[in-house]
Enzyme design. Sequence first.
Site, PDB file in Angstrom:
ATOM      1  N   CYS A  10       0.860  -1.161   0.046  1.00  0.00           N
ATOM      2  CA  CYS A  10       0.073   0.088  -0.054  1.00  0.00           C
ATOM      3  C   CYS A  10       0.990   1.333  -0.055  1.00  0.00           C
ATOM      4  CB  CYS A  10      -0.796   0.181   1.259  1.00  0.00           C
ATOM      5  SG  CYS A  10      -0.038  -0.014   2.755  1.00  0.00           S
ATOM      6  N   CYS A  13       3.292   1.717   2.861  1.00  0.00           N
ATOM      7  CA  CYS A  13       4.362   0.592   2.994  1.00  0.00           C
ATOM      8  C   CYS A  13       5.285   1.161   1.999  1.00  0.00           C
ATOM      9  CB  CYS A  13       3.816  -0.674   2.754  1.00  0.00           C
ATOM     10  SG  CYS A  13       2.321  -0.937   3.732  1.00  0.00           S
TER      11      CYS A  13
END
Lengths: 81, 434
Positions: A10, A13
């Site tokens: 994501c 991240c």
Amino acid sequence: MKLKVLGPGCARCRELFERTQKAVSELGIECELEKVEDINQITSYGVLFTPALVIDEQLKFSGKLPSVEELKSLIQEKVKE
Amino acid sequence: MSLDWKKESKPLIVIASVFLILYFAPFESSRIRSSVMESLYLAQWYAREHVILCLIPAFFIAGAIAVFINQSAVIKYFGAKANKFLSYGVASVSGSILAVCSCTVLPLFAGIYRMGAGIGPASAFLYAGPAVNVLAVILTARILGVELGIARAIGAIIFSIVIGLLMQIFFNKEEKEKAGSGMAVPGAEEETRPLWQNLIYFASMVGILVFANWGKPDDSASLWNVIYDYKWHLTVIFAIVLDIALILWFGIKWWKIVTLAAIIYITAELSPGLPIIHFAVGALGLSVITASNKGEASEWFSESWGFAKQIMPLLFFGVIVAGLLLGRPSGDGLIPSEWVYSFVGGNSLRANIFASVLGAFMYFATLTEVPILQGLIGNGMGKGPALALLLAGPAVSLPNMLVIRSVIGTKKTVVFVVLVIFMATLSGWIYGMF
């Protein structure tokens, strides 16, 4: 030293991965940097909130997105040990 | 040097498809022209109506949740030894604060399943999380109407518990064998601020969001209309409460807030009757003040900005695609309305099942289900199937089914998906009858 950024791909991240990369290159130290996207591997570290950072198989934090400076001091702490 | 084709194939496919579309697309056709215009008009409508008053405050709220709410405090209700009754309740509603970032849903699901309370609460969380997160609720209520927004949240909460309990009953035996591995509950971080201060802080932001977006009611004599007349006064009152909270508890210098207030006041004097500009100045000022602060407030800003950066492009893309394919509620896109109507029009059982199955398998990037659904409703989709799609849509998709399968295995995944489709159909059907 071995660094692992845990997170299922994501935005936060990816951001942590980039910041960690930056922290490592600014410190100019040798280390392996890996991005772990597999959920099963992520939970094997007991992580519930991503992104998380693992240094030498030890969980440093989870569910946070620290600044490059904070990451640098985390890594340096580990170097000193 | 040889190229790594695995890596290069993605840009190649993108470039080739754009080329082929531009080469062959019949732009002279009036249908395509009008669809492109529909898409641009829709994007403009979003930009004018939703960005400043709704999305920007929503991002600030989401950012505040990420920074100031102690998420690890919730986790203790998911532990292996936690009270089962509480586990289900917390699993069904905690998505509102834990699932703001879509990246937290799957790891939490895997964690609850493997280390904590097991398949029941994990399934409940997975089903409800994406539907009850604050951004989803705010955007659904704003664009698809308050009624559907509330129906979505309530439907998700109730049916998540039903799904969780059923999963637990179906797989009770396996669950008992698995039990034992306790969850390493992360140490609760120290609370920096008493709960009531957080409550006032969050309530002031929610107040700003709600009253700034207060729509004109049809009935001119009701209380709603009185509120509408004074909506900006109410918004300002909540903004003042927020300012006081920021000064007292968040270490923001009072003179910065006073300067901002003065700037907003001058703007208001210079451009009377344009509250959207005053609101934008306020949001911009708050961003500058929090971003330049050292400590918590800047963290708040950077989280909020992180959400904006992550979600805005997806939403923009979703709006453009929805506009192109489905048009605005008043216009037509590439897909003929009759088609949409024949599949998901009205409130037949078939339409509800179709919407649920479509929602379950299709992948919606964060929040893009909202503009797509708006397009479908504009083309004659019934409100029952709309709810069915809203419930089944974000909970599962083909890509995340594969991830779920790697965590809980094929059998449980199939049962879960069937339950999701069944429950979404049922809630849509019931809702459509009213």
